[in-house]
Write an enzyme that holds these catalytic residues in place. Structure first.
Site, short mmCIF file in Angstrom:
data_model
loop_
_atom_site.label_atom_id
_atom_site.label_comp_id
_atom_site.label_asym_id
_atom_site.label_seq_id
_atom_site.Cartn_x
_atom_site.Cartn_y
_atom_site.Cartn_z
N SER A 29 0.84 -1.21 0.00
CA SER A 29 0.00 0.00 0.00
C SER A 29 0.87 1.24 0.00
O SER A 29 0.38 2.35 0.20
CB SER A 29 -0.90 0.00 1.24
OG SER A 29 -0.10 -0.06 2.42
N HIS A 162 -40.37 23.95 -6.91
CA HIS A 162 -40.62 23.08 -8.07
C HIS A 162 -39.98 23.65 -9.34
O HIS A 162 -40.45 23.37 -10.44
CB HIS A 162 -42.12 22.88 -8.32
CG HIS A 162 -42.91 22.56 -7.09
ND1 HIS A 162 -43.20 21.27 -6.72
CD2 HIS A 162 -43.44 23.36 -6.14
CE1 HIS A 162 -43.90 21.30 -5.59
NE2 HIS A 162 -44.05 22.55 -5.21
N SER A 283 -15.34 26.17 -26.25
CA SER A 283 -15.52 24.92 -26.96
C SER A 283 -14.50 24.86 -28.08
O SER A 283 -14.13 25.88 -28.66
CB SER A 283 -16.93 24.86 -27.53
OG SER A 283 -16.98 24.01 -28.66
N LYS A 289 -19.24 29.51 -27.64
CA LYS A 289 -19.51 28.90 -26.34
C LYS A 289 -18.62 29.42 -25.21
O LYS A 289 -17.45 29.66 -25.38
CB LYS A 289 -19.30 27.37 -26.42
CG LYS A 289 -20.36 26.63 -27.18
CD LYS A 289 -21.73 26.62 -26.54
CE LYS A 289 -21.81 25.76 -25.30
NZ LYS A 289 -21.83 24.33 -25.58
N ASN A 291 -18.42 27.96 -21.35
CA ASN A 291 -19.03 26.90 -20.54
C ASN A 291 -18.72 27.04 -19.05
O ASN A 291 -17.61 27.41 -18.68
CB ASN A 291 -18.55 25.54 -21.03
CG ASN A 291 -18.98 25.26 -22.46
OD1 ASN A 291 -20.07 25.68 -22.87
ND2 ASN A 291 -18.14 24.60 -23.22
N GLU A 296 -19.75 22.65 -13.27
CA GLU A 296 -20.11 21.30 -13.74
C GLU A 296 -19.21 20.24 -13.12
O GLU A 296 -19.66 19.17 -12.71
CB GLU A 296 -20.00 21.23 -15.26
CG GLU A 296 -21.05 22.03 -15.99
CD GLU A 296 -20.80 22.01 -17.49
OE1 GLU A 296 -21.55 21.34 -18.21
OE2 GLU A 296 -19.83 22.65 -17.94
N TYR A 323 -8.79 -5.93 13.85
CA TYR A 323 -8.21 -5.46 12.59
C TYR A 323 -8.29 -6.56 11.55
O TYR A 323 -8.05 -7.74 11.83
CB TYR A 323 -6.73 -5.05 12.80
CG TYR A 323 -6.07 -4.66 11.49
CD1 TYR A 323 -6.22 -3.38 10.97
CD2 TYR A 323 -5.34 -5.59 10.74
CE1 TYR A 323 -5.66 -3.02 9.75
CE2 TYR A 323 -4.78 -5.25 9.52
CZ TYR A 323 -4.94 -3.96 9.03
OH TYR A 323 -4.39 -3.61 7.82
#
Ligand code: ARG
Length: 464
Positions: A29, A162, A283, A289, A291, A296, A323
């Site tokens: 790990s 709504h 874009s 565009k 954006n 997002e 463990y």
């Protein structure tokens, strides 16, 4: 007894075969837990000092060990440390290197300790620091929100239910709603800290230890207000991680809602806001565009934080005491979620002040769509009509106005009077946006004086 050399395992005594290379890579790990190195070293230094204090090792041995550990820290920080899958995890890497630096005395470091309580300590130290970082970042964001609310105190926009226009509200009131959410998040992180800030070292593998250790002393050295009460729980518990991830998930829910709103608001259909060029992208094909990618992406990243929470819940579900190696899988989702959350808070704190707010578009939107229908009913109530009747009366007026392609306040007094003889000239001032806002003085309502009081109170709390 043979000496442990580089690349030999601490469990070599019991084993006659070498670890398979595939198994070695699979169980390692180190690529993930190497970032715990500073906590691991700090924990080991405290452990050394405690061992010396109770006489398990000498003061001389402790100072050799501490110096060696400090050297390792410098080596890691200067990129001079070699990480290798055969040494599994950060704990074994550090111990192995310590042996190379200080010789056989290094083998005393692990007295009265196991990797099970050691890893529990490391994650608790990491999470304690990260939680405090997140609370500080949230504090910055909350300041940004309050300042934005204050500078735009009188901007009006439609409030929605709504996703239909409902009643006009102040933008500052809307922003302060997010302030409340992020304040609750901050409180949740702080509350979780109480359960993270507990020192597990000295629980050893699971049952405690035969050595006369002083766990309180270790806790004091590491700045923990409390030590864990049960050695088995100490090495088996990951509740604090799950709590953190639940708080992080909820915080991301709030970010996703804010993101969704800003994405909608920046569309041509709404036109309420415009993201600055500095926080937008274009874009590659459509030249026109611009954006809202940051919002997002924050909305999108919400999923991975939920994923971390579900991963941890599933990881811990049905695990027998105490463990289990499964638990090594706790770190990747935890680190990813904490990193993602911090990045989202940071970018929002930087982006929000640069956003252009289209005051006029918002105002116009609040002026159409019968947002004053409730107020017409309220007007009739002030003239003595029961609310249910007033609601129906205003409803009829809305239906009539719709047929006339007009708003309520665009109807003539004669037209309005056909719905109730109680209506007179004063209805028009009652139906203005300004009146609708300023009359909503109930505690927590959108009236400017309320919002200003809320802003003042939060400024006091945040010491702005
Ligand atoms: N790398 C392990 C983990 O992260 C450390 C504890 C290992 N303990 C053990 N008994 N194998 O969980």
């Amino acid at each position: 007894m043979k000496d442990i050399k580089m690349s030999e395992k601490p469990w070599d005594g019991r084993f006659s075969e070498k670890t398979d290379k595939l198994a070695e890579a699979f169980t390692s790990s180190i690529q993930i837990d190497r970032r715990l190195y500073a906590y691991d070293i700090e924990g080991s230094i405290a452990h050394c000092k405690m061992l010396a204090k109770v006489g398990i090792i000498t003061d001389g041995e402790a100072s050799v060990l501490v110096q060696g550990l400090e050297q390792i820290k410098t080596e890691i920080e200067h990129g001079q440390f070699r990480f290798d899958d055969s040494l599994e995890d950060i704990h074994m890497h550090i111990e192995d290197r310590l042996f190379q630096i200080v010789g056989t005395v290094a083998r005393k470091l692990h007295t009265a300790r196991s990797r099970n309580d050691q890893v529990a300590l490391d994650i608790r130290m990491y999470l304690r620091a990260e939680t405090l970082n997140i609370i500080a970042l949230l504090q910055q964001l909350r300041k940004v929100i309050v300042t934005l609310a204050k500078t735009n105190i009188d901007i009006v926009l439609p409030g929605y239910t709504h996703l239909q226009r409902a009643q006009p509200v102040l933008l500052s009131h809307h922003l302060m709603a997010y302030y409340e959410m992020f304040t609750r998040d901050s409180e949740r992180f702080r509350d979780g800290l109480k359960r993270t800030d507990v020192m597990p070292l000295g629980s050893a593998a699971l049952a405690g230890t035969t050595y006369p250790i002083d766990r309180h002393y270790t806790a004091t050295l590491l700045n923990f207000p409390k030590i864990s009460a049960n050695s088995m729980d100490s090495v088996a518990d990951r509740d604090f991680i799950i709590e953190f991830l639940a708080s992080a998930s909820l915080c991301m829910v709030h970010f996703s809602r804010l993101s969704e709103e800003l994405i909608l608001w920046s569309s041509a259909e709404f036109g309420f806001v415009e993201f600055s060029d500095a926080f937008s992208t274009g874009s590659s094909i459509m030249p026109q565009k611009k954006n809202p990618d940051v919002a997002e992406l924050v909305r999108g990243k919400t999923g991975s934080v939920f994923g971390s929470l579900i991963a941890l819940l599933t990881l811990m579900k049905s695990l027998p005491m105490t463990y289990n190696r499964d638990m090594q899988e706790d770190k990747k989702p935890l680190f990813e979620a904490a990193d993602t959350l911090k990045a989202c808070i940071e970018i929002y704190a930087a982006m929000l002040p640069t956003m252009k707010i289209n005051r006029d578009v918002m105002y116009r939107a609040a002026g159409s769509g019968f947002l004053n229908a409730t107020d017409m009913a309220d007007y009739l109530v002030t003239k003595g009509m029961p609310f249910r009747e007033a609601h129906s009366c205003a409803g009829k007026a809305v239906a009539y106005a719709l047929r006339q392609k007009k708003e309520l306040h665009e109807l003539s007094l004669e037209e309005l009077k056909t719905f109730s003889p109680l209506i007179s000239e004063d209805i028009f001032s009652f139906l203005t946006i300004e009146q609708m806002i300023s009359r909503r003085k109930s505690f927590g309502g959108t009236a400017a004086e309320n919002v200003m009081a809320a802003v003042k109170e939060t400024e006091r709390q945040l010491a702005i």
